[in-house]
Design an enzyme around this catalytic site. Sequence first.
Site, PDB file in Angstrom:
ATOM      1  N   ARG A  69       0.826  -1.205   0.000  1.00 25.85           N
ATOM      2  CA  ARG A  69       0.000   0.000   0.000  1.00 25.85           C
ATOM      3  C   ARG A  69       0.864   1.260   0.000  1.00 25.85           C
ATOM      4  O   ARG A  69       1.760   1.409  -0.801  1.00 25.85           O
ATOM      5  CB  ARG A  69      -0.989  -0.050   1.168  1.00 25.85           C
ATOM      6  CG  ARG A  69      -2.082  -1.102   0.996  1.00 25.85           C
ATOM      7  CD  ARG A  69      -3.104  -1.046   2.100  1.00 25.85           C
ATOM      8  NE  ARG A  69      -4.305  -1.827   1.774  1.00 25.85           N
ATOM      9  CZ  ARG A  69      -5.333  -1.976   2.597  1.00 25.85           C
ATOM     10  NH1 ARG A  69      -5.319  -1.385   3.781  1.00 25.85           N
ATOM     11  NH2 ARG A  69      -6.380  -2.687   2.234  1.00 25.85           N
ATOM     12  N   SER A  70       0.609   2.184   0.924  1.00 23.31           N
ATOM     13  CA  SER A  70       1.270   3.493   0.856  1.00 23.31           C
ATOM     14  C   SER A  70       2.748   3.462   1.224  1.00 23.31           C
ATOM     15  O   SER A  70       3.429   4.480   1.070  1.00 23.31           O
ATOM     16  CB  SER A  70       0.552   4.508   1.746  1.00 23.31           C
ATOM     17  OG  SER A  70      -0.638   4.928   1.122  1.00 23.31           O
ATOM     18  N   ALA A  71       3.264   2.341   1.697  1.00 24.40           N
ATOM     19  CA  ALA A  71       4.715   2.250   1.861  1.00 24.40           C
ATOM     20  C   ALA A  71       5.403   2.415   0.504  1.00 24.40           C
ATOM     21  O   ALA A  71       6.589   2.739   0.440  1.00 24.40           O
ATOM     22  CB  ALA A  71       5.104   0.926   2.498  1.00 24.40           C
TER      23      ALA A  71
END
Length: 403
Positions: A69-71
């Site tokens: 995801r946003s990593a």
Amino acid sequence: MDVHGTVADGFEPVREAFVRNFEALGDRGAAVAVYRDGHRVVDLWAGTKDVDGVEGAAPWEHGTAQIVRSATKGVAAAALLLLHQRGELDLDAPVGTYWPQYKAAGKERTLVRHLLAHRAGVPVLDRPLTPAEAADPELGAAAVAAQAPSWEPGTDHGYHAQTYGWLTGELVRRVTGRPVGEWIADEIAGPLGADLWLGLPAAQRARVGRVGQVDAPARAGALKTRPKPAVAAAYADPASLTCRAFAAITPLPDENDPAYRAAALPASNGIATADGLARFYASLIGEVDGGGGTEGEVDGGANGRVRLLSPETVELARGEQSSGPDRVLVVNTRFGLGYMLHGAASPLLSPTSFGHPGRGGALGLADPESGLAFGYVTNGFRSSVTADPRAQALLRALRTATT
């Protein structure tokens, strides 16, 4: 619970915390890796490859990867910082210098650094994109280029949950002439030997497990935590910047769909192993050993070691650009150039750390002062946004191990 892998002497508390994540915090399949001064000192994995695994299901193996995801945003930020380091991109130039169409609707004064620091003012789209449209980089870029800002660019900050991907991806393409996923494969993951992809190749599909939402386990005597009223109200209001930012892709994509995984969305759909994520962050603050990935040795020059960012660029990356109330997340957040900084909303290893979480699970970070880099990936996503309890438990153990 059988935990596999190794920890160096002194890092045993991380293994103990990793075991407790399965016993008390509901992890089903996960991995954690830590590098110190470019050398891997923690490499652990356990559980099942798929979040919905039943008895006899395929186990998590060394080299199992998951969507983070946003990593992914931290990797996208490194692409722009590398281009700046090479003299190909000016962080203080207007975005329109490289992307003329972006000057529309009052955005002509938006600077490149505003995109990285979540100050561009375009966290939402007036017309959300479908998953199929979102996967088309030209459609995504055109949508954010035409979008009127929600505030004057550069004057405030708010988390660009989905639009960050089209903003950064198109800027890489405009500067280099290459798709962002291809550029990251050639200039970041490849030289590092890191198991990290933006746009999953068909040949790697079998390594990636199924992800899904999981509930926090009920614990006797535990106090139930509730979000602050303002935060709860923002997530409940479909007209809020909060809801609209996360709904810039509507309906939500199926994160297990091979077509979605093959797309390159720099805000949300990178895929990595824990080692790949930790190795990437280790390379931002120092040289890393050869042979970190499972696909072969690193070709890093005469000594087989690679570093991505110079010390000067690292200081740029972790220099505070945004702080205070976040218009989207409705809590106080701190951002450098593309990275979250240590704070109450997103605790990292120490005040010198920089990194990025993935909503409800993954976390990658680097800490220049200690020389540590950290990566955690899981197949079970929780309701947390910036501070997952399992990742935080591992960070607390890591602090114990290094003090």
